[in-house]
Design an enzyme around this catalytic site. Sequence first.
Site, PDB file in Angstrom:
ATOM      1  N   ASP A  71       0.794  -1.241   0.000  1.00 39.08           N
ATOM      2  CA  ASP A  71       0.000   0.000   0.000  1.00 39.08           C
ATOM      3  C   ASP A  71       0.825   1.290   0.000  1.00 39.08           C
ATOM      4  O   ASP A  71       0.518   2.227   0.752  1.00 39.08           O
ATOM      5  CB  ASP A  71      -0.943   0.010   1.202  1.00 39.08           C
ATOM      6  CG  ASP A  71      -1.913  -1.153   1.201  1.00 39.08           C
ATOM      7  OD1 ASP A  71      -1.835  -1.998   0.306  1.00 39.08           O
ATOM      8  OD2 ASP A  71      -2.749  -1.215   2.118  1.00 39.08           O
ATOM      9  N   ASP A 116      -4.804  -0.874  -1.493  1.00 42.88           N
ATOM     10  CA  ASP A 116      -6.186  -0.661  -1.105  1.00 42.88           C
ATOM     11  C   ASP A 116      -6.964  -0.235  -2.348  1.00 42.88           C
ATOM     12  O   ASP A 116      -6.478   0.575  -3.141  1.00 42.88           O
ATOM     13  CB  ASP A 116      -6.265   0.456  -0.053  1.00 42.88           C
ATOM     14  CG  ASP A 116      -6.396  -0.080   1.355  1.00 42.88           C
ATOM     15  OD1 ASP A 116      -6.267  -1.298   1.548  1.00 42.88           O
ATOM     16  OD2 ASP A 116      -6.627   0.733   2.274  1.00 42.88           O
ATOM     17  N   LYS A 192      -7.150  -5.037  -2.752  1.00 44.27           N
ATOM     18  CA  LYS A 192      -7.930  -5.501  -1.613  1.00 44.27           C
ATOM     19  C   LYS A 192      -8.877  -4.406  -1.134  1.00 44.27           C
ATOM     20  O   LYS A 192      -8.709  -3.236  -1.456  1.00 44.27           O
ATOM     21  CB  LYS A 192      -6.998  -5.916  -0.468  1.00 44.27           C
ATOM     22  CG  LYS A 192      -6.060  -4.820   0.000  1.00 44.27           C
ATOM     23  CD  LYS A 192      -4.986  -5.356   0.921  1.00 44.27           C
ATOM     24  CE  LYS A 192      -4.001  -4.295   1.342  1.00 44.27           C
ATOM     25  NZ  LYS A 192      -4.571  -3.238   2.197  1.00 44.27           N
ATOM     26  N   CYS A 237      -1.972  -2.014   7.804  1.00 44.51           N
ATOM     27  CA  CYS A 237      -1.983  -2.991   6.710  1.00 44.51           C
ATOM     28  C   CYS A 237      -0.701  -3.816   6.625  1.00 44.51           C
ATOM     29  O   CYS A 237      -0.748  -5.009   6.311  1.00 44.51           O
ATOM     30  CB  CYS A 237      -2.252  -2.279   5.385  1.00 44.51           C
ATOM     31  SG  CYS A 237      -3.920  -1.566   5.313  1.00 44.51           S
TER      32      CYS A 237
END
Length: 313
Positions: A71, A116, A192, A237
């Site tokens: 991310d 993300d 995700k 994350c």
Amino acid sequence: MSVVEFGGLCRALFRNDVGKPYHLDARKLAEMFSVFDKNEDGYLDREEFKMCWSKWIKTIVRPVSAFLIVDVQNDFINGSLAICNFQAQQKGEEVVPVINEALDTIKFDVVVYSMDWHPNDHLSFVTNVLKYPLHPTSPVKAEEAKTCDKVVYDGDPIKEQILWPPHCIQDSWGAELHPDLKIVDGALWIKKGHNPEIDSYSAFFDNAKISDTGLSRQLRQRGVTDVFVCGIATDVCVGATATHALDEGFRTILVDDACRGVCTDEIEKLKQNIMKANGVVINSTEVKSMVQGRDRRPELGYKLAMRLQETSQ
């Protein structure tokens, strides 16, 4: 091979890249020996040692590595959820040169980028809290909820959720990787958090571990044994990804200086939890020798032995 001889083998095996042996815990040494001593006679016979060699020693000296970059997206660096605005005041852009240096100088077997990738109506957005029913146990009412509050959404299962500003919305600038981050050919890509009704911090599973991204399967198909994790944010994350990598049985290494996080205490707690689970936390300068199998950590050897024990039962 006796227990004493196995100890000598381990002292030769677990050394850093200049040949200095690591400390070996006697209890863990005995537990590792017992994994291979199938008939419990205190001695590794030919067949038992063959298993030890093929399933354990070969992985330790010739690991298959994945570099998992979590991310490193615009919104977490200088966008709507920039981590520099949180308690730890860390700068997300500082991970980029560290990651790029590793990609330029180390031959990983697999490189993975996770992102993300939220729809506009995602339940993690504070702007959407009125759209989803809250469970009676929620500590905050929907009408009073603010950014960083924790609510509990109703459903099966009920879901605890920290509320964030809208971020990493699909196909937006904020969801793009930082423009200076090096992108390598042939990498795996994991998007995700696209289910609006559940958050997904980890690159492996959603937060309730109901659905998976397929990453574990793809890594196993490529023979990966060791997962090096970095990115943003350490205590969110990145931490969830490292934790799930350990759960999935991968030898897991957090590259500390290639991560930035949100809360100082939570960052330290995450690192301690990784080490308690027989992962390791290292600096990026140590990655190359570990990828090449020259720096062999006893924690990772123990982790592999315990995994072999689990899968053989």
